[in-house]
Design a protein around this motif. Structure first.
Motif, PDB file in Angstrom:
ATOM      1  N   ILE A 185      63.362  71.315   5.052  1.00  0.00           N
ATOM      2  CA  ILE A 185      62.037  70.742   4.787  1.00  0.00           C
ATOM      3  C   ILE A 185      61.184  70.966   6.026  1.00  0.00           C
ATOM      4  CG2 ILE A 185      60.759  68.632   4.243  1.00  0.00           C
ATOM      5  CD1 ILE A 185      63.296  67.594   2.872  1.00  0.00           C
ATOM      6  N   ARG A 186      60.151  71.748   5.874  1.00  0.00           N
ATOM      7  CA  ARG A 186      59.370  72.163   7.037  1.00  0.00           C
ATOM      8  C   ARG A 186      58.563  71.020   7.635  1.00  0.00           C
ATOM      9  NH1 ARG A 186      55.653  76.595   4.542  1.00  0.00           N
ATOM     10  NH2 ARG A 186      57.423  76.722   3.115  1.00  0.00           N
ATOM     11  N   LYS A 187      58.359  71.080   8.920  1.00  0.00           N
ATOM     12  CA  LYS A 187      57.545  70.105   9.620  1.00  0.00           C
ATOM     13  C   LYS A 187      56.119  70.621   9.745  1.00  0.00           C
ATOM     14  CE  LYS A 187      57.201  67.498  13.966  1.00  0.00           C
ATOM     15  NZ  LYS A 187      57.809  67.247  15.294  1.00  0.00           N
ATOM     16  N   ILE A 188      55.146  69.751   9.492  1.00  0.00           N
ATOM     17  CA  ILE A 188      53.751  70.145   9.658  1.00  0.00           C
ATOM     18  C   ILE A 188      53.008  69.099  10.483  1.00  0.00           C
ATOM     19  CG2 ILE A 188      53.701  71.433   7.491  1.00  0.00           C
ATOM     20  CD1 ILE A 188      52.145  69.110   6.263  1.00  0.00           C
ATOM     21  N   GLU A 189      51.899  69.518  11.081  1.00  0.00           N
ATOM     22  CA  GLU A 189      51.032  68.613  11.833  1.00  0.00           C
ATOM     23  C   GLU A 189      49.876  68.170  10.948  1.00  0.00           C
ATOM     24  OE1 GLU A 189      52.026  67.613  14.707  1.00  0.00           O
ATOM     25  OE2 GLU A 189      53.682  69.051  14.839  1.00  0.00           O
ATOM     26  N   ALA A 190      49.094  67.199  11.416  1.00  0.00           N
ATOM     27  CA  ALA A 190      48.002  66.647  10.615  1.00  0.00           C
ATOM     28  C   ALA A 190      46.968  67.712  10.237  1.00  0.00           C
ATOM     29  CB  ALA A 190      47.326  65.503  11.373  1.00  0.00           C
ATOM     30  N   ASN A 191      46.717  68.649  11.157  1.00  0.00           N
ATOM     31  CA  ASN A 191      45.713  69.682  10.868  1.00  0.00           C
ATOM     32  C   ASN A 191      46.250  70.805   9.980  1.00  0.00           C
ATOM     33  OD1 ASN A 191      47.393  70.874  12.696  1.00  0.00           O
ATOM     34  ND2 ASN A 191      45.848  71.141  14.307  1.00  0.00           N
ATOM     35  N   ASP A 192      47.521  70.689   9.575  1.00  0.00           N
ATOM     36  CA  ASP A 192      48.112  71.694   8.687  1.00  0.00           C
ATOM     37  C   ASP A 192      48.127  71.267   7.225  1.00  0.00           C
ATOM     38  OD1 ASP A 192      48.740  73.376  10.853  1.00  0.00           O
ATOM     39  OD2 ASP A 192      50.633  72.320  11.205  1.00  0.00           O
ATOM     40  N   PHE A 193      47.666  70.047   6.950  1.00  0.00           N
ATOM     41  CA  PHE A 193      47.747  69.529   5.582  1.00  0.00           C
ATOM     42  C   PHE A 193      47.006  70.433   4.595  1.00  0.00           C
ATOM     43  CE2 PHE A 193      48.970  64.786   5.761  1.00  0.00           C
ATOM     44  CZ  PHE A 193      49.874  65.027   6.800  1.00  0.00           C
ATOM     45  N   ASP A 194      45.768  70.784   4.928  1.00  0.00           N
ATOM     46  CA  ASP A 194      44.955  71.578   4.000  1.00  0.00           C
ATOM     47  C   ASP A 194      45.575  72.936   3.729  1.00  0.00           C
ATOM     48  OD1 ASP A 194      43.058  69.617   3.611  1.00  0.00           O
ATOM     49  OD2 ASP A 194      41.762  70.326   5.228  1.00  0.00           O
ATOM     50  N   SER A 195      46.030  73.608   4.790  1.00  0.00           N
ATOM     51  CA  SER A 195      46.616  74.945   4.607  1.00  0.00           C
ATOM     52  C   SER A 195      47.916  74.866   3.800  1.00  0.00           C
ATOM     53  CB  SER A 195      46.861  75.604   5.962  1.00  0.00           C
ATOM     54  OG  SER A 195      47.776  74.842   6.733  1.00  0.00           O
ATOM     55  N   PHE A 196      48.682  73.794   3.991  1.00  0.00           N
ATOM     56  CA  PHE A 196      49.908  73.635   3.217  1.00  0.00           C
ATOM     57  C   PHE A 196      49.594  73.556   1.733  1.00  0.00           C
ATOM     58  CE2 PHE A 196      52.807  70.669   1.025  1.00  0.00           C
ATOM     59  CZ  PHE A 196      53.986  71.385   1.112  1.00  0.00           C
ATOM     60  N   PHE A 197      48.607  72.727   1.373  1.00  0.00           N
ATOM     61  CA  PHE A 197      48.288  72.575  -0.046  1.00  0.00           C
ATOM     62  C   PHE A 197      47.568  73.792  -0.615  1.00  0.00           C
ATOM     63  CE2 PHE A 197      48.847  67.961   0.892  1.00  0.00           C
ATOM     64  CZ  PHE A 197      49.838  67.726  -0.042  1.00  0.00           C
ATOM     65  N   GLN A 198      46.891  74.565   0.236  1.00  0.00           N
ATOM     66  CA  GLN A 198      46.310  75.820  -0.235  1.00  0.00           C
ATOM     67  C   GLN A 198      47.404  76.791  -0.652  1.00  0.00           C
ATOM     68  OE1 GLN A 198      43.716  77.258   2.863  1.00  0.00           O
ATOM     69  NE2 GLN A 198      42.167  75.667   2.509  1.00  0.00           N
ATOM     70  N   ASN A 199      48.467  76.833   0.146  1.00  0.00           N
ATOM     71  CA  ASN A 199      49.588  77.721  -0.162  1.00  0.00           C
ATOM     72  C   ASN A 199      50.477  77.177  -1.273  1.00  0.00           C
ATOM     73  OD1 ASN A 199      48.925  79.649   1.825  1.00  0.00           O
ATOM     74  ND2 ASN A 199      49.919  78.400   3.408  1.00  0.00           N
ATOM     75  N   TYR A 200      50.581  75.841  -1.344  1.00  0.00           N
ATOM     76  CA  TYR A 200      51.452  75.208  -2.338  1.00  0.00           C
ATOM     77  C   TYR A 200      50.673  74.086  -3.033  1.00  0.00           C
ATOM     78  CZ  TYR A 200      54.816  77.545   0.700  1.00  0.00           C
ATOM     79  OH  TYR A 200      55.475  78.473   1.461  1.00  0.00           O
ATOM     80  N   PRO A 201      49.848  74.427  -3.984  1.00  0.00           N
ATOM     81  CA  PRO A 201      48.984  73.421  -4.636  1.00  0.00           C
ATOM     82  C   PRO A 201      49.762  72.261  -5.258  1.00  0.00           C
ATOM     83  CG  PRO A 201      48.304  75.644  -5.217  1.00  0.00           C
ATOM     84  CD  PRO A 201      49.607  75.776  -4.502  1.00  0.00           C
TER      85      PRO A 201
END
Length: 521
Positions: A462-478
């Protein structure tokens, strides 16, 4: 009654099978959720999947907490039973049963069958021991090898068997692969103290133990993995394990597990319950008979282990479990040779009966006032089995054997009730199981912190993300989800497209797990 048990054919096999059944009982119906279980079982799964015997990882990150022996056995079990709770816990139960068996065999060898049976009964009655041997953690392996090394040491001194000397060093090495240098340092201290108190600290005695050959045996068994692992991880695992998880744990309190030395004594009392009420009398009786070398050895071993972890700044209830077989032998000596009538047992009995009444009430109140468990507060009523069976024991107080065996049944039945009704009811409320359908077939990431049980059941990193990565994560994985805890996301400003679709308090923990999704415009 005890005499009838002693005469049973294949008694050691029966003891092993009964202990295995008790320690495996319903281990498949409780999820891998407790933090230590989840991390150990997941680490073993990752090593199994990657076919990597050298580098322990949790969620793809180097895990320096423990040496590899329990991972190896879990990997073997996964290959047979699959990656599931039963597979993770199978060998914990086996090593628990082996601990009971080896304690019986050595006690019978140096005393008699009656005292050995009482030792087994006391250990099987321990609710905490049953819990310990149900868990996918390294402690069952450490306990077995530490106990074996101690008995092999005593046996080597008393009968001069070369095989026992080699068993001792093999067990010390395997203990070191189970949990590290404490498996050599603590037994070494106990061996030294016993030789001093038995007035047997002589070069002749030491040479009898073949220390130089022993060093070579231990190094030959231990060094290959430690060395290859060090090279593979550029010694990062070595530094993390020896500095943080050994020196720092002993010299300082870790993860909030500190407290007074009295806490360790409380752990022992809880751990050997219900028979711990007789422990003070048993220790006094043992000291009066300390001229018997086997009793003296068990006094030294039991008290030294408890004292050692009383001094340690990090205190956990599982640390003192290796002392239980030695303390059980002291109680068995008291039962088989002194407690032949109720007058020798009445103080302990009334203390036990009082506690057995208090426990269901305390359990009910504790669960009732924890809002997350309020709906299942009635499960604490199952603990009435304790006062009921101990009240039944009163009827047989004129027969010490029956009286004590009925008290043992209160512990054994409590263990069974715990794993059939109480623990599953609590476990089924954990957020990982309750969100299982929500996370199924969805890409997951975590922010700051996540429940490690997710990693075990997802069977992938399960990948770790930072707060500023939320949008890009959901763009890649809606349709993805972010796992975190309530306290970690409180400072983050979300827009209206973000939604917490699941929130539940973590059982056995103060945090609250949350799942976050993003609605698409």
């Amino acid at each position: 009654m005890i005499d009838n048990i002693i005469q049973k054919k294949y008694l050691p096999l029966i003891i092993f099978l009964v202990a295995t059944g008790l320690y495996l009982f319903n281990s498949w119906d409780v999820s891998i959720y407790i933090l230590d279980e989840a991390k150990n079982a997941t680490c073993a799964r990752e090593m199994f999947t990657n076919e990597n015997f050298l580098v322990p990882t949790f969620n793809g990150v180097l895990r320096t907490d423990k040496p590899p022996l329990h991972y190896f056995f879990m990997m073997l079990s996964y290959s047979v039973f699959g990656v599931n709770p039963f597979g993770a816990r199978f060998f914990s139960a086996i090593f628990g049963a082996l601990t009971i068996l080896i304690t019986f065999l050595y006690t019978r060898k140096f005393t008699d069958a009656k005292m050995a049976i009482w030792t087994v009964i006391i250990l099987l009655a321990s609710v905490h021991l049953s819990v310990q041997f149900h868990l996918a953690v390294p402690d069952p392996y450490l306990i077995f090898f530490m106990v074996w090394s101690h008995f092999a040491f005593f046996s080597a001194l008393n009968d001069g068997s070369k095989n026992e000397v080699y068993y001792m060093y093999f067990a010390l090495a395997m203990g070191t692969l189970s949990k590290g240098p404490v498996s050599i340092l603590l037994p070494g201290l106990i061996f030294l103290l016993y030789l001093i108190f038995s007035r047997n600290l002589k070069w002749k005695t030491i040479l009898k133990l073949k220390p130089f050959a022993g060093i070579l045996i231990v190094l030959a068994l231990v060094l290959p993995w430690y060395t290859l692992n060090g090279i593979e991880t550029e010694w990062e695992w070595t530094k993390g394990f020896f500095l943080k998880h050994n020196i720092d744990r002993f010299s300082g309190s870790m993860e909030g597990h500190g407290g007074s030395f009295l806490l360790t004594l409380l752990f022992v009392f809880i751990g050997l319950f219900p028979f711990s009420v007789y422990l003070p009398q048993s220790i006094v009786f043992a000291f009066k008979n300390k001229k018997e070398q086997f009793l003296l050895f068990n006094i030294v071993a039991g008290i030294t282990i408890v004292a050692f972890f009383s001094v340690s700044q990090t205190k956990l209830i599982n640390y003192t479990v290796p002392a239980y077989p030695f303390l059980a032998i002291l109680m068995a000596s008291f039962f088989s040779r002194k407690a032949y009538s109720f007058k020798h047992l009445k103080i302990g009995y009334f203390a036990l009966f009082g506690l057995s009444i208090i426990l269901p009430i305390a359990g009910f109140i504790a669960i009732k006032y924890d809002t997350s468990f309020a709906s299942i507060s009635n499960i604490a009523l199952w603990l009435v089995i304790l006062p009921f069976i101990n009240l039944l024991a009163w009827i047989y107080r004129k027969n010490a054997d029956k009286f004590l065996i009925i008290q043992a049944l209160s512990g054994i039945f409590t263990s069974i009730v715990f794993f059939v009704f109480i623990y599953p009811a609590i476990d089924h409320m954990n957020p990982v199981m309750n969100s299982k359908e929500l996370v199924q077939n969805r890409e997951l990431a975590y922010f700051e912190k996540f429940n490690p049980s997710y990693a075990f059941y997802q069977k992938k990193e399960i990948r770790k993300i930072e707060a500023n990565d939320f949008d890009s994560f959901f763009q890649n994985y809606p349709k993805g989800l972010i796992i975190s805890t309530q306290d970690k996301i409180e400072g983050i400003q979300f827009d209206s497209t973000y939604k917490i679709i699941f929130s539940a308090k973590d059982i056995f923990n103060s945090s609250t797990t949350v799942l976050i999704e993003k609605t698409q415009p």
